[in-house]
Scaffold this motif. Structure first.
Motif, mmCIF file in Angstrom:
data_model
loop_
_atom_site.group_PDB
_atom_site.id
_atom_site.type_symbol
_atom_site.label_atom_id
_atom_site.label_comp_id
_atom_site.label_asym_id
_atom_site.label_seq_id
_atom_site.Cartn_x
_atom_site.Cartn_y
_atom_site.Cartn_z
ATOM 1 N N GLN A 86 -13.295 -10.456 -97.285
ATOM 2 C CA GLN A 86 -11.834 -10.326 -97.584
ATOM 3 C C GLN A 86 -11.306 -9.005 -98.320
ATOM 4 N N ASP A 87 -12.220 -8.755 -99.251
ATOM 5 C CA ASP A 87 -11.946 -7.678 -100.073
ATOM 6 C C ASP A 87 -12.414 -6.189 -99.691
ATOM 7 N N ILE A 88 -12.955 -6.192 -98.398
ATOM 8 C CA ILE A 88 -13.496 -4.960 -98.006
ATOM 9 C C ILE A 88 -12.357 -3.769 -97.823
ATOM 10 N N SER A 89 -12.591 -2.665 -98.168
ATOM 11 C CA SER A 89 -11.466 -1.710 -98.256
ATOM 12 C C SER A 89 -11.444 -1.006 -96.872
ATOM 13 N N LEU A 95 -13.268 3.314 -89.006
ATOM 14 C CA LEU A 95 -13.658 2.004 -89.116
ATOM 15 C C LEU A 95 -12.545 1.144 -89.147
ATOM 16 N N LYS A 96 -11.397 1.598 -89.596
ATOM 17 C CA LYS A 96 -10.161 1.016 -89.691
ATOM 18 C C LYS A 96 -9.463 0.899 -88.227
ATOM 19 N N PHE A 97 -9.593 1.930 -87.553
ATOM 20 C CA PHE A 97 -9.170 1.984 -86.362
ATOM 21 C C PHE A 97 -10.012 1.192 -85.334
ATOM 22 N N MET A 119 -2.137 -2.192 -94.229
ATOM 23 C CA MET A 119 -3.116 -2.789 -93.989
ATOM 24 C C MET A 119 -4.540 -1.884 -94.884
ATOM 25 N N CYS A 120 -4.608 -2.265 -96.086
ATOM 26 C CA CYS A 120 -5.552 -1.559 -97.002
ATOM 27 C C CYS A 120 -6.893 -2.473 -97.257
ATOM 28 N N ARG A 121 -6.670 -3.613 -96.924
ATOM 29 C CA ARG A 121 -7.903 -4.531 -97.118
ATOM 30 C C ARG A 121 -8.046 -5.278 -95.881
ATOM 31 N N VAL A 122 -8.948 -6.178 -95.633
ATOM 32 C CA VAL A 122 -9.115 -6.890 -94.573
ATOM 33 C C VAL A 122 -8.363 -8.116 -94.992
ATOM 34 N N PHE A 128 -1.419 -10.620 -91.954
ATOM 35 C CA PHE A 128 -0.697 -10.247 -90.940
ATOM 36 C C PHE A 128 -1.062 -11.069 -89.629
ATOM 37 N N TYR A 129 -2.134 -11.215 -89.127
ATOM 38 C CA TYR A 129 -2.439 -12.092 -88.004
ATOM 39 C C TYR A 129 -2.285 -13.575 -88.302
ATOM 40 N N SER A 130 -2.024 -14.072 -89.667
ATOM 41 C CA SER A 130 -1.813 -15.621 -89.776
ATOM 42 C C SER A 130 -0.303 -15.912 -89.660
#
Length: 157
Positions: A86-89, A95-97, A119-122, A128-130
């Motif tokens: 969850q803390d992956i940047s 990769l973000k795209f 959206m800076c981290r997972v 957002f999706y929750s």
């Protein structure tokens, strides 16, 4: 220099006069000829336009029950395995795209452009999706709720 250029013009004039060509031919080389514009006949094809109303876009989104597991599996596929996923940047744009595009395809709900910078981290993507999204306006919510007897909403106004 001016005398030299005038000699050149004079020689040219004399060559035309000696050859017997009329003045109009001589000066026509300097002017652009205006050609008459020929109007081509264009056949008008009259077809009735086919207007198809696109289906209404439903923005309703209900988060799946296994959202965390789904996000974790996507993170492991795209970013590789990590102990604290969850803390992956999400600093790398490629990769973000690929991560957000994959989630948008899988879940049927995309992150809007106005929220991409957040959206800076997972963990931000998980937050957002929750959140469920309902496709109703405030007026629809008012009519569905119990309104006081002195308040009425008239749609045909």
């Amino acid at each position: 220099m001016a005398a030299f250029s005038s000699c050149r013009v004079t020689r040219r004039c004399l060559a035309w006069i000696v050859s017997g060509a009329p003045r109009r031919e001589f000066w026509s080389g300097f002017r652009k000829e205006k050609r008459p514009v020929v109007a081509e006949t264009v056949e008008e094809v009259k077809k009735e336009p086919v207007l198809v109303c696109p289906p209404l876009r439903s923005r309703t989104y209900i988060p799946p029950e296994d959202l965390q597991n789904h996000l974790e599996s996507c993170v492991k596929e795209i970013f590789g395995s990590s102990s604290n996923w969850q803390d992956i940047s999400l600093e790398d744009g490629h990769l973000k795209f690929s991560f957000l595009a994959r989630l948008a395809d899988d879940l049927g709900h995309a992150v809007p452009n106005s929220r991409l910078y957040q959206m800076c981290r997972v963990r931000d993507v998980l937050d957002f999706y929750s959140v469920p999204v309902q496709d109703r306006s405030k007026f629809d919510e008012f009519t569905a709720s119990n309104l006081p007897p002195n308040l009425k909403i008239t749609w045909g106004y």
